[in-house]
Design a protein around this motif. Structure first.
Motif, PDB file in Angstrom:
ATOM      1  N   LEU A  66     123.481  38.726  84.629  1.00  0.00           N
ATOM      2  CA  LEU A  66     123.412  38.448  83.199  1.00  0.00           C
ATOM      3  C   LEU A  66     124.353  37.306  82.810  1.00  0.00           C
ATOM      4  O   LEU A  66     124.006  36.476  81.965  1.00  0.00           O
ATOM      5  N   ARG A  67     125.525  37.247  83.417  1.00  0.00           N
ATOM      6  CA  ARG A  67     126.443  36.131  83.149  1.00  0.00           C
ATOM      7  C   ARG A  67     125.849  34.817  83.637  1.00  0.00           C
ATOM      8  O   ARG A  67     125.960  33.780  82.991  1.00  0.00           O
ATOM      9  N   LYS A  68     125.209  34.877  84.781  1.00  0.00           N
ATOM     10  CA  LYS A  68     124.625  33.680  85.391  1.00  0.00           C
ATOM     11  C   LYS A  68     123.486  33.121  84.539  1.00  0.00           C
ATOM     12  O   LYS A  68     123.298  31.901  84.482  1.00  0.00           O
ATOM     13  N   HIS A  69     122.743  33.993  83.870  1.00  0.00           N
ATOM     14  CA  HIS A  69     121.587  33.584  83.064  1.00  0.00           C
ATOM     15  C   HIS A  69     121.836  33.827  81.578  1.00  0.00           C
ATOM     16  O   HIS A  69     120.946  34.266  80.851  1.00  0.00           O
ATOM     17  N   ALA A  70     123.038  33.516  81.118  1.00  0.00           N
ATOM     18  CA  ALA A  70     123.402  33.745  79.716  1.00  0.00           C
ATOM     19  C   ALA A  70     122.620  32.824  78.778  1.00  0.00           C
ATOM     20  O   ALA A  70     122.225  31.715  79.162  1.00  0.00           O
ATOM     21  N   THR A  71     122.413  33.302  77.571  1.00  0.00           N
ATOM     22  CA  THR A  71     121.754  32.479  76.553  1.00  0.00           C
ATOM     23  C   THR A  71     122.753  31.440  76.045  1.00  0.00           C
ATOM     24  O   THR A  71     123.967  31.540  76.260  1.00  0.00           O
ATOM     25  N   ASP A  72     122.247  30.440  75.333  1.00  0.00           N
ATOM     26  CA  ASP A  72     123.124  29.425  74.751  1.00  0.00           C
ATOM     27  C   ASP A  72     124.125  30.053  73.788  1.00  0.00           C
ATOM     28  O   ASP A  72     125.291  29.669  73.758  1.00  0.00           O
ATOM     29  N   ALA A  73     123.671  31.031  73.016  1.00  0.00           N
ATOM     30  CA  ALA A  73     124.550  31.705  72.053  1.00  0.00           C
ATOM     31  C   ALA A  73     125.676  32.440  72.770  1.00  0.00           C
ATOM     32  O   ALA A  73     126.835  32.386  72.340  1.00  0.00           O
ATOM     33  N   GLU A  74     125.358  33.113  73.872  1.00  0.00           N
ATOM     34  CA  GLU A  74     126.385  33.830  74.635  1.00  0.00           C
ATOM     35  C   GLU A  74     127.399  32.864  75.231  1.00  0.00           C
ATOM     36  O   GLU A  74     128.598  33.118  75.193  1.00  0.00           O
ATOM     37  N   ARG A  75     126.917  31.745  75.767  1.00  0.00           N
ATOM     38  CA  ARG A  75     127.827  30.753  76.353  1.00  0.00           C
ATOM     39  C   ARG A  75     128.765  30.170  75.297  1.00  0.00           C
ATOM     40  O   ARG A  75     129.968  30.031  75.530  1.00  0.00           O
ATOM     41  N   VAL A 120     124.810  47.426  79.639  1.00  0.00           N
ATOM     42  CA  VAL A 120     125.749  46.349  79.916  1.00  0.00           C
ATOM     43  C   VAL A 120     126.076  45.728  78.565  1.00  0.00           C
ATOM     44  O   VAL A 120     125.215  45.175  77.893  1.00  0.00           O
ATOM     45  N   LEU A 121     127.348  45.850  78.160  1.00  0.00           N
ATOM     46  CA  LEU A 121     127.796  45.299  76.882  1.00  0.00           C
ATOM     47  C   LEU A 121     127.980  43.800  77.025  1.00  0.00           C
ATOM     48  O   LEU A 121     128.557  43.334  78.007  1.00  0.00           O
ATOM     49  N   ASP A 122     127.503  43.024  76.052  1.00  0.00           N
ATOM     50  CA  ASP A 122     127.672  41.574  76.121  1.00  0.00           C
ATOM     51  C   ASP A 122     129.150  41.204  76.100  1.00  0.00           C
ATOM     52  O   ASP A 122     129.620  40.439  76.933  1.00  0.00           O
ATOM     53  N   PHE A 123     129.879  41.740  75.134  1.00  0.00           N
ATOM     54  CA  PHE A 123     131.320  41.481  75.026  1.00  0.00           C
ATOM     55  C   PHE A 123     132.008  42.767  74.623  1.00  0.00           C
ATOM     56  O   PHE A 123     131.509  43.513  73.797  1.00  0.00           O
ATOM     57  N   GLU A 124     133.194  43.011  75.207  1.00  0.00           N
ATOM     58  CA  GLU A 124     133.925  44.237  74.905  1.00  0.00           C
ATOM     59  C   GLU A 124     135.412  43.928  74.770  1.00  0.00           C
ATOM     60  O   GLU A 124     135.993  43.218  75.592  1.00  0.00           O
ATOM     61  N   ASN A 125     136.022  44.432  73.716  1.00  0.00           N
ATOM     62  CA  ASN A 125     137.473  44.350  73.523  1.00  0.00           C
ATOM     63  C   ASN A 125     138.033  45.670  74.030  1.00  0.00           C
ATOM     64  O   ASN A 125     137.909  46.696  73.375  1.00  0.00           O
ATOM     65  N   GLU A 126     138.667  45.641  75.189  1.00  0.00           N
ATOM     66  CA  GLU A 126     139.124  46.900  75.792  1.00  0.00           C
ATOM     67  C   GLU A 126     140.306  47.514  75.056  1.00  0.00           C
ATOM     68  O   GLU A 126     140.556  48.702  75.176  1.00  0.00           O
ATOM     69  N   ASP A 127     141.046  46.736  74.269  1.00  0.00           N
ATOM     70  CA  ASP A 127     142.177  47.282  73.515  1.00  0.00           C
ATOM     71  C   ASP A 127     141.722  48.199  72.380  1.00  0.00           C
ATOM     72  O   ASP A 127     142.301  49.251  72.151  1.00  0.00           O
ATOM     73  N   ASN A 128     140.691  47.792  71.665  1.00  0.00           N
ATOM     74  CA  ASN A 128     140.220  48.548  70.491  1.00  0.00           C
ATOM     75  C   ASN A 128     138.912  49.273  70.746  1.00  0.00           C
ATOM     76  O   ASN A 128     138.382  49.916  69.831  1.00  0.00           O
ATOM     77  N   ASN A 129     138.350  49.147  71.942  1.00  0.00           N
ATOM     78  CA  ASN A 129     137.045  49.728  72.261  1.00  0.00           C
ATOM     79  C   ASN A 129     135.950  49.230  71.327  1.00  0.00           C
ATOM     80  O   ASN A 129     135.030  49.951  70.988  1.00  0.00           O
ATOM     81  N   ASP A 130     136.065  47.970  70.923  1.00  0.00           N
ATOM     82  CA  ASP A 130     135.016  47.318  70.128  1.00  0.00           C
ATOM     83  C   ASP A 130     134.089  46.589  71.081  1.00  0.00           C
ATOM     84  O   ASP A 130     134.514  46.089  72.122  1.00  0.00           O
ATOM     85  N   TRP A 131     132.816  46.490  70.724  1.00  0.00           N
ATOM     86  CA  TRP A 131     131.884  45.739  71.537  1.00  0.00           C
ATOM     87  C   TRP A 131     130.911  44.986  70.660  1.00  0.00           C
ATOM     88  O   TRP A 131     130.748  45.303  69.485  1.00  0.00           O
ATOM     89  N   LEU A 132     130.277  43.974  71.263  1.00  0.00           N
ATOM     90  CA  LEU A 132     129.385  43.084  70.536  1.00  0.00           C
ATOM     91  C   LEU A 132     128.160  42.810  71.403  1.00  0.00           C
ATOM     92  O   LEU A 132     128.289  42.492  72.575  1.00  0.00           O
ATOM     93  N   ALA A 133     126.995  42.940  70.797  1.00  0.00           N
ATOM     94  CA  ALA A 133     125.742  42.612  71.476  1.00  0.00           C
ATOM     95  C   ALA A 133     125.167  41.357  70.832  1.00  0.00           C
ATOM     96  O   ALA A 133     125.121  41.233  69.615  1.00  0.00           O
ATOM     97  N   VAL A 134     124.724  40.414  71.656  1.00  0.00           N
ATOM     98  CA  VAL A 134     124.154  39.154  71.183  1.00  0.00           C
ATOM     99  C   VAL A 134     122.696  39.115  71.561  1.00  0.00           C
ATOM    100  O   VAL A 134     122.337  39.357  72.705  1.00  0.00           O
ATOM    101  N   ASN A 135     121.836  38.796  70.591  1.00  0.00           N
ATOM    102  CA  ASN A 135     120.391  38.667  70.874  1.00  0.00           C
ATOM    103  C   ASN A 135     119.977  37.234  70.897  1.00  0.00           C
ATOM    104  O   ASN A 135     120.490  36.393  70.296  1.00  0.00           O
TER     105      ASN A 135
END
Length: 67
Positions: free
Chosen positions: A18-27, A52-67
């Motif tokens: 997924l990292r290898k084939h990331a979208t432009d928005a994710e990059r 698989v979470l797109d982005f995760e803040n391990e300190d606050n357990n927050d996560w973000l999904a990008v479409n």
């Protein structure tokens, strides 16, 4: 969230693909989030349960999904 990853996802290298084939928005977003530029550690394509979470803040357990 910490330590609740799915073995199958890791064994089949799904997050790496997924990292290898990331979208432009994710990059673009990753350029702003990486390297603790915001003062927090952000993980990219982090396995959690059966997802698989797109982005995760391990300190606050927050996560973000990008479409």
């Amino acid at each position: 969230m910490h330590g609740q990853d799915n073995k199958w996802l890791r064994q089949n290298q799904i997050p790496q693909e997924l990292r290898k084939h990331a979208t432009d928005a994710e990059r673009l977003l990753w350029q702003y989030l990486r390297g603790q530029q915001l003062g927090v550690k952000i993980r990219r394509q982090h396995p959690f349960n059966n997802y698989v979470l797109d982005f995760e803040n391990e300190d606050n357990n927050d996560w973000l999904a990008v479409n």
